[in-house]
Design a protein around this motif. Structure first.
Motif, PDB file in Angstrom:
ATOM      1  N   ARG A  25     -37.452  14.525 -31.711  1.00 19.84           N
ATOM      2  CA  ARG A  25     -36.853  15.567 -31.302  1.00 19.84           C
ATOM      3  C   ARG A  25     -37.556  16.733 -31.415  1.00 19.84           C
ATOM      4  O   ARG A  25     -38.649  16.954 -32.155  1.00 19.84           O
ATOM      5  CB  ARG A  25     -35.717  15.598 -32.220  1.00 19.84           C
ATOM      6  CG  ARG A  25     -36.162  16.134 -33.551  1.00 19.84           C
ATOM      7  CD  ARG A  25     -35.007  16.540 -34.787  1.00 19.84           C
ATOM      8  NE  ARG A  25     -35.688  16.886 -35.760  1.00 19.84           N
ATOM      9  CZ  ARG A  25     -35.314  16.309 -37.128  1.00 19.84           C
ATOM     10  NH1 ARG A  25     -34.461  15.536 -37.162  1.00 19.84           N
ATOM     11  NH2 ARG A  25     -36.047  16.498 -38.024  1.00 19.84           N
ATOM     12  N   ASN A  26     -37.135  17.992 -30.620  1.00 23.45           N
ATOM     13  CA  ASN A  26     -37.860  19.116 -30.755  1.00 23.45           C
ATOM     14  C   ASN A  26     -36.824  19.811 -31.794  1.00 23.45           C
ATOM     15  O   ASN A  26     -37.051  20.904 -32.413  1.00 23.45           O
ATOM     16  CB  ASN A  26     -37.865  19.631 -29.355  1.00 23.45           C
ATOM     17  CG  ASN A  26     -38.951  19.193 -28.861  1.00 23.45           C
ATOM     18  OD1 ASN A  26     -40.186  19.197 -29.084  1.00 23.45           O
ATOM     19  ND2 ASN A  26     -38.759  18.569 -27.533  1.00 23.45           N
ATOM     20  N   SER A  27     -35.487  19.722 -31.451  1.00 27.16           N
ATOM     21  CA  SER A  27     -34.450  20.393 -32.350  1.00 27.16           C
ATOM     22  C   SER A  27     -33.338  19.682 -32.660  1.00 27.16           C
ATOM     23  O   SER A  27     -33.056  18.449 -32.194  1.00 27.16           O
ATOM     24  CB  SER A  27     -33.869  21.488 -31.223  1.00 27.16           C
ATOM     25  OG  SER A  27     -34.541  22.211 -30.333  1.00 27.16           O
ATOM     26  N   ILE A  28     -32.928  20.088 -33.937  1.00 22.45           N
ATOM     27  CA  ILE A  28     -31.694  19.443 -34.376  1.00 22.45           C
ATOM     28  C   ILE A  28     -30.484  20.177 -33.564  1.00 22.45           C
ATOM     29  O   ILE A  28     -30.339  21.548 -34.082  1.00 22.45           O
ATOM     30  CB  ILE A  28     -31.557  19.377 -35.754  1.00 22.45           C
ATOM     31  CG1 ILE A  28     -32.865  18.642 -36.746  1.00 22.45           C
ATOM     32  CG2 ILE A  28     -30.156  18.920 -36.416  1.00 22.45           C
ATOM     33  CD1 ILE A  28     -32.648  18.492 -38.055  1.00 22.45           C
ATOM     34  N   VAL A  29     -29.633  19.705 -32.912  1.00 21.08           N
ATOM     35  CA  VAL A  29     -28.588  20.267 -32.249  1.00 21.08           C
ATOM     36  C   VAL A  29     -27.188  20.241 -32.891  1.00 21.08           C
ATOM     37  O   VAL A  29     -26.468  19.140 -32.977  1.00 21.08           O
ATOM     38  CB  VAL A  29     -28.370  19.826 -30.863  1.00 21.08           C
ATOM     39  CG1 VAL A  29     -27.562  20.663 -30.197  1.00 21.08           C
ATOM     40  CG2 VAL A  29     -29.801  19.996 -30.010  1.00 21.08           C
ATOM     41  N   ILE A  30     -27.007  21.138 -33.763  1.00 17.70           N
ATOM     42  CA  ILE A  30     -25.870  21.029 -35.009  1.00 17.70           C
ATOM     43  C   ILE A  30     -24.467  21.098 -34.314  1.00 17.70           C
ATOM     44  O   ILE A  30     -23.637  20.347 -34.317  1.00 17.70           O
ATOM     45  CB  ILE A  30     -25.995  22.171 -35.849  1.00 17.70           C
ATOM     46  CG1 ILE A  30     -27.542  21.605 -36.732  1.00 17.70           C
ATOM     47  CG2 ILE A  30     -24.826  21.926 -36.838  1.00 17.70           C
ATOM     48  CD1 ILE A  30     -27.735  22.524 -38.045  1.00 17.70           C
ATOM     49  N   GLY A  31     -24.488  22.267 -33.317  1.00 18.79           N
ATOM     50  CA  GLY A  31     -23.087  22.485 -32.649  1.00 18.79           C
ATOM     51  C   GLY A  31     -23.035  24.087 -32.620  1.00 18.79           C
ATOM     52  O   GLY A  31     -23.712  24.785 -33.172  1.00 18.79           O
ATOM     53  N   GLU A  44     -21.848  12.897 -27.030  1.00 19.30           N
ATOM     54  CA  GLU A  44     -22.643  11.641 -27.493  1.00 19.30           C
ATOM     55  C   GLU A  44     -23.848  12.270 -28.261  1.00 19.30           C
ATOM     56  O   GLU A  44     -24.233  12.117 -29.338  1.00 19.30           O
ATOM     57  CB  GLU A  44     -23.094  11.002 -26.248  1.00 19.30           C
ATOM     58  CG  GLU A  44     -23.915   9.811 -26.781  1.00 19.30           C
ATOM     59  CD  GLU A  44     -24.005   8.955 -25.537  1.00 19.30           C
ATOM     60  OE1 GLU A  44     -23.186   8.302 -24.862  1.00 19.30           O
ATOM     61  OE2 GLU A  44     -25.248   8.752 -24.723  1.00 19.30           O
ATOM     62  N   GLY A  45     -24.743  12.986 -27.722  1.00 18.92           N
ATOM     63  CA  GLY A  45     -25.935  13.579 -28.278  1.00 18.92           C
ATOM     64  C   GLY A  45     -26.642  14.427 -27.340  1.00 18.92           C
ATOM     65  O   GLY A  45     -26.275  14.380 -26.151  1.00 18.92           O
ATOM     66  N   PRO A  46     -27.571  15.108 -27.782  1.00 20.56           N
ATOM     67  CA  PRO A  46     -28.099  16.104 -27.059  1.00 20.56           C
ATOM     68  C   PRO A  46     -29.134  15.525 -25.894  1.00 20.56           C
ATOM     69  O   PRO A  46     -29.609  14.185 -26.033  1.00 20.56           O
ATOM     70  CB  PRO A  46     -29.252  16.693 -27.866  1.00 20.56           C
ATOM     71  CG  PRO A  46     -28.791  16.232 -29.298  1.00 20.56           C
ATOM     72  CD  PRO A  46     -28.097  15.111 -29.265  1.00 20.56           C
ATOM     73  N   GLY A  47     -29.221  16.106 -24.639  1.00 22.22           N
ATOM     74  CA  GLY A  47     -30.104  15.590 -23.702  1.00 22.22           C
ATOM     75  C   GLY A  47     -31.356  16.551 -23.813  1.00 22.22           C
ATOM     76  O   GLY A  47     -31.736  17.219 -24.741  1.00 22.22           O
ATOM     77  N   ARG A  88     -31.813  14.219 -29.871  1.00 19.88           N
ATOM     78  CA  ARG A  88     -31.940  13.492 -28.781  1.00 19.88           C
ATOM     79  C   ARG A  88     -32.371  12.161 -28.695  1.00 19.88           C
ATOM     80  O   ARG A  88     -33.470  11.819 -29.252  1.00 19.88           O
ATOM     81  CB  ARG A  88     -32.734  14.289 -27.795  1.00 19.88           C
ATOM     82  CG  ARG A  88     -32.807  13.762 -26.389  1.00 19.88           C
ATOM     83  CD  ARG A  88     -33.600  14.346 -25.442  1.00 19.88           C
ATOM     84  NE  ARG A  88     -33.579  13.799 -24.095  1.00 19.88           N
ATOM     85  CZ  ARG A  88     -34.547  13.684 -23.361  1.00 19.88           C
ATOM     86  NH1 ARG A  88     -35.572  14.473 -23.501  1.00 19.88           N
ATOM     87  NH2 ARG A  88     -34.371  13.237 -22.173  1.00 19.88           N
ATOM     88  N   PRO A  89     -31.475  11.241 -28.227  1.00 26.89           N
ATOM     89  CA  PRO A  89     -32.146   9.757 -28.214  1.00 26.89           C
ATOM     90  C   PRO A  89     -32.910   9.842 -26.929  1.00 26.89           C
ATOM     91  O   PRO A  89     -32.792  10.250 -25.989  1.00 26.89           O
ATOM     92  CB  PRO A  89     -30.769   9.062 -27.831  1.00 26.89           C
ATOM     93  CG  PRO A  89     -29.804   9.630 -28.304  1.00 26.89           C
ATOM     94  CD  PRO A  89     -29.998  11.212 -28.061  1.00 26.89           C
ATOM     95  N   PRO A  90     -34.048   8.958 -27.312  1.00 23.93           N
ATOM     96  CA  PRO A  90     -35.074   9.010 -26.187  1.00 23.93           C
ATOM     97  C   PRO A  90     -34.453   8.474 -24.801  1.00 23.93           C
ATOM     98  O   PRO A  90     -33.701   7.704 -24.808  1.00 23.93           O
ATOM     99  CB  PRO A  90     -36.130   7.716 -26.745  1.00 23.93           C
ATOM    100  CG  PRO A  90     -36.013   7.797 -28.198  1.00 23.93           C
ATOM    101  CD  PRO A  90     -34.472   8.276 -28.462  1.00 23.93           C
ATOM    102  N   ASN A  91     -34.945   9.089 -23.928  1.00 24.53           N
ATOM    103  CA  ASN A  91     -34.454   8.727 -22.311  1.00 24.53           C
ATOM    104  C   ASN A  91     -32.939   8.854 -22.260  1.00 24.53           C
ATOM    105  O   ASN A  91     -32.428   8.262 -21.426  1.00 24.53           O
ATOM    106  CB  ASN A  91     -34.967   7.464 -21.746  1.00 24.53           C
ATOM    107  CG  ASN A  91     -36.332   7.433 -21.998  1.00 24.53           C
ATOM    108  OD1 ASN A  91     -37.117   8.177 -21.453  1.00 24.53           O
ATOM    109  ND2 ASN A  91     -36.974   6.343 -22.396  1.00 24.53           N
TER     110      ASN A  91
END
Ligand code: URA
Ligand code: SF4
Length: 189
Positions: A25-31, A44-47, A88-91
């Protein structure tokens, strides 16, 4: 975690390595959004765009989500937007069970702090972890479920609408149901 305040939550997430999604990851996308919102949207999760910017739903699916929110006369700033996993999950693969389970305490803490009246599950992954592990989004979308006084609505993920335009009609029906429930609840309050 329910006793956390926002600062404690942010501090506890800082540099999180509770699952291996931390590795790329580059960032933790909290919300983001109104911390006392009545409505929470959970994806679902960050893109890619989210990982780079640190903000949820800012890429193409996010633009569509903004339109969906505006179509029922709400503003993005009036709701709160988060995800099942914060890295972000890879791909853009779906998060694995172990990753979702590692991250869910953060989402639960967000629920406890925001105390939304309505939670909209965007897509099967959100619905699976919030609504029912056996959810089938094509079958269960648009069906309200109440849990401890919170109304939960599963619907299509906006990325699914971008892939398949024919789902937009049902999505619009769900958004109208969301508006109706929000009005009903607001009248009672
Ligand atoms: N898709 C998601 O599920 N979440 C985001 O934040 C962006 C795209
Ligand atoms: Fe921590 Fe969640 Fe990121 Fe995994 S996805 S490293 S649990 S913040």
């Amino acid at each position: 975690m329910a006793r956390y305040d926002w600062k404690e939550l942010y501090d506890s997430m800082d540099g999180c390595t509770k699952c291996r999604l931390c590795e790329q990851r580059n960032s933790i996308v909290i919300g983001e959004g109104d911390p006392s919102a009545d409505i929470m949207f959970v994806g679902e999760g960050p893109g890619r765009d989210e990982d780079l910017s640190g903000r949820p739903f800012v890429g193409p699916a996010g633009k569509l989500l903004d339109k969906m929110i505006e179509a029922i006369n709400l503003k993005r700033e009036e709701v709160y937007i988060a995800n099942i996993v914060k890295c972000r999950p890879p791909n853009n693969r779906a998060p694995e069970l172990s990753e979702a389970e590692a991250c869910l305490p953060y989402l639960r803490a967000q629920f406890a702090l925001i105390r939304p009246k309505i939670i909209v599950c965007l897509g099967a992954t959100a619905a699976k972890y919030i609504y029912d592990e056996n959810v089938k989004i094509t079958r269960d979308r648009g069906i309200w479920k109440e849990n401890k006084g919170i109304w939960i609505l599963p619907t299509y993920h906006p990325a699914a609408l971008l892939r398949d335009e024919s789902k937009k009609r049902e999505s619009w029906e769900d958004m109208k149901k969301l508006r109706q429930k929000y009005d009903d609840i607001s009248q009672k309050a």
